[in-house]
Design an enzyme around this catalytic site. Sequence first.
Site, short mmCIF file in Angstrom:
data_model
loop_
_atom_site.label_atom_id
_atom_site.label_comp_id
_atom_site.label_asym_id
_atom_site.label_seq_id
_atom_site.Cartn_x
_atom_site.Cartn_y
_atom_site.Cartn_z
N ASP A 140 9.70 -9.18 -3.94
CA ASP A 140 10.90 -8.77 -3.24
C ASP A 140 12.04 -8.64 -4.23
O ASP A 140 11.98 -9.14 -5.36
CB ASP A 140 11.27 -9.80 -2.17
CG ASP A 140 10.30 -9.78 -0.99
OD1 ASP A 140 9.60 -8.76 -0.83
OD2 ASP A 140 10.22 -10.79 -0.26
N TYR A 164 2.41 -13.60 2.34
CA TYR A 164 3.87 -13.49 2.36
C TYR A 164 4.46 -14.91 2.33
O TYR A 164 4.37 -15.66 3.30
CB TYR A 164 4.33 -12.74 3.60
CG TYR A 164 3.93 -11.28 3.60
CD1 TYR A 164 4.67 -10.33 2.90
CD2 TYR A 164 2.79 -10.85 4.28
CE1 TYR A 164 4.31 -8.99 2.89
CE2 TYR A 164 2.41 -9.52 4.27
CZ TYR A 164 3.17 -8.59 3.57
OH TYR A 164 2.81 -7.27 3.56
N TYR A 223 3.31 -19.73 -6.96
CA TYR A 223 4.74 -19.57 -6.67
C TYR A 223 5.45 -20.91 -6.75
O TYR A 223 4.86 -21.97 -6.55
CB TYR A 223 4.94 -19.01 -5.25
CG TYR A 223 4.31 -17.66 -5.01
CD1 TYR A 223 5.05 -16.50 -5.14
CD2 TYR A 223 2.98 -17.55 -4.61
CE1 TYR A 223 4.49 -15.25 -4.89
CE2 TYR A 223 2.41 -16.32 -4.37
CZ TYR A 223 3.16 -15.18 -4.52
OH TYR A 223 2.60 -13.96 -4.27
#
Length: 490
Positions: free
Chosen positions: A303, A445, A372
């Site tokens: 993003d 996501y 992440y």
Amino acid sequence: MKNQDLVDYLKYCSVCQFCQLRYLKARGNEYQNKQEYFDRVNVDYEEEIDWTGDPANKKKRQNVCPTCLGLFSEEFKEQLLQSIENTDIDKYECDGIVVAISIPIVLQLRQLSMWYALLDKFGDNINLDRAPDVSLKEAIKLILNPTICERLNKSYDISNGLMLTINLSHSEEQEGVSQLEKLNSLVYPRKKGQKSEQISRSLIEKKYTPLRVSSELFKNAFVVPPSIPTESLKFDSVSLIGPSTYVAGRYRKLSRKLSHTPWVLNGERVMDDSIEEIIIRNIAHYFCDDQKKVNFMSSGREDVDVRCLGAGRPFVLEIPNAFRSSLSSALAREMEENIDVSQKVSVRDIQIVKREELIHIKMGEEQKRKCYRALCQIGNIVTVDILKRLDFQNGFEIQQKTPIRVLHRRPLHTRPRTVYSLKPSVCRQNKNLIILDIVTQAGTYIKELVHGEFGRTVPSVASLIGQHIDIIALDVVEIDLDWPPSVCTL
């Protein structure tokens, strides 16, 4: 039918020796030593004299071959080579070439005319449905291509060579096509309401053989055997198209205000730059003149507000019509340094890769693990109980609907995804902040995994702790895709 009888008749029709070899079914390098092949098939060899270099002997000049229109003559070869050398071929740093010669339809009609002539002369010895000669397309590969490669000092490389497209024409083309149109209307009359069939090379190959079209009908439209032409083939154009070059590397996204590709909303740019544009403008001009045709591919995307750190994310630039197909380490380093100047993106391991290796990009999108680190905030102090609820060393499965924010470009599905591990910790500077280290299946996501998006991701971090949680910052810290290889280990 003896080979000598066949050649004698071809000589009578003024057919050149290269075309005689075609009717003798010569193959491979047999075209490179004509005398040796003629001797092998028991045909008397008489060397053809090339008068083209002696102006005093113009009257003695040989006739233009009625079957190839001079395509294989020494004069044509020299004109061909000079035409190629007069282009900007020197700007292409390619070791290989591919040659595509577009011949006029009249040349095919002349092959057909000679087929009928041989049937008249030798009858049952000639096949009605299979051409008696090696095709012009094949002969070009065997006769002209080696000559071009030798002159240019290049190899023939159909997979990654510089494409030479040569368009030829002849003064008889319009008349030949017109006669074929008339013949076609007689042989294949149109049914009511049916569109007229366009005259093309493929039409001749598919529908015109002596087995399908009688000799009488063909002779009403064309001369058999083909007449001696008054002039040779002419060059219309010679164009060059470089090979597609694939430049791979890994990028690190350092900014939280940078889109992956150009972001246009309601016809207006939202951001001035993107990862794609920064990489393309610092690499593509080394390989091509038109950067607009360069295709940027990567193993997934982030993003706008997400950084990509660690070793970075694999990417590839597909560069068509490239004038460079190799890359030195010094030039690669120069590209990397130029990109680093942006302070938004950093690139490493720039290198040329083969087209077959692009499979790694697609595989990485859905099949690899990604790591992440998310900085999250809750409404109160993080407790030991909250940390225990979020400690999943062995992972868990989630069901995730397509996020609302990407529904404009992704179909609505519920996708199963694997969270391989989830490890929480408290931020020392602020006890309301949780740091989550997450290892997931590619395609998960992460933002929706954290806040749950109104129950569209099940389970989510929010549902696991039983309270609202916001994600403040997110980084991609590792992508489990060992490609392209580090340039240090090449």
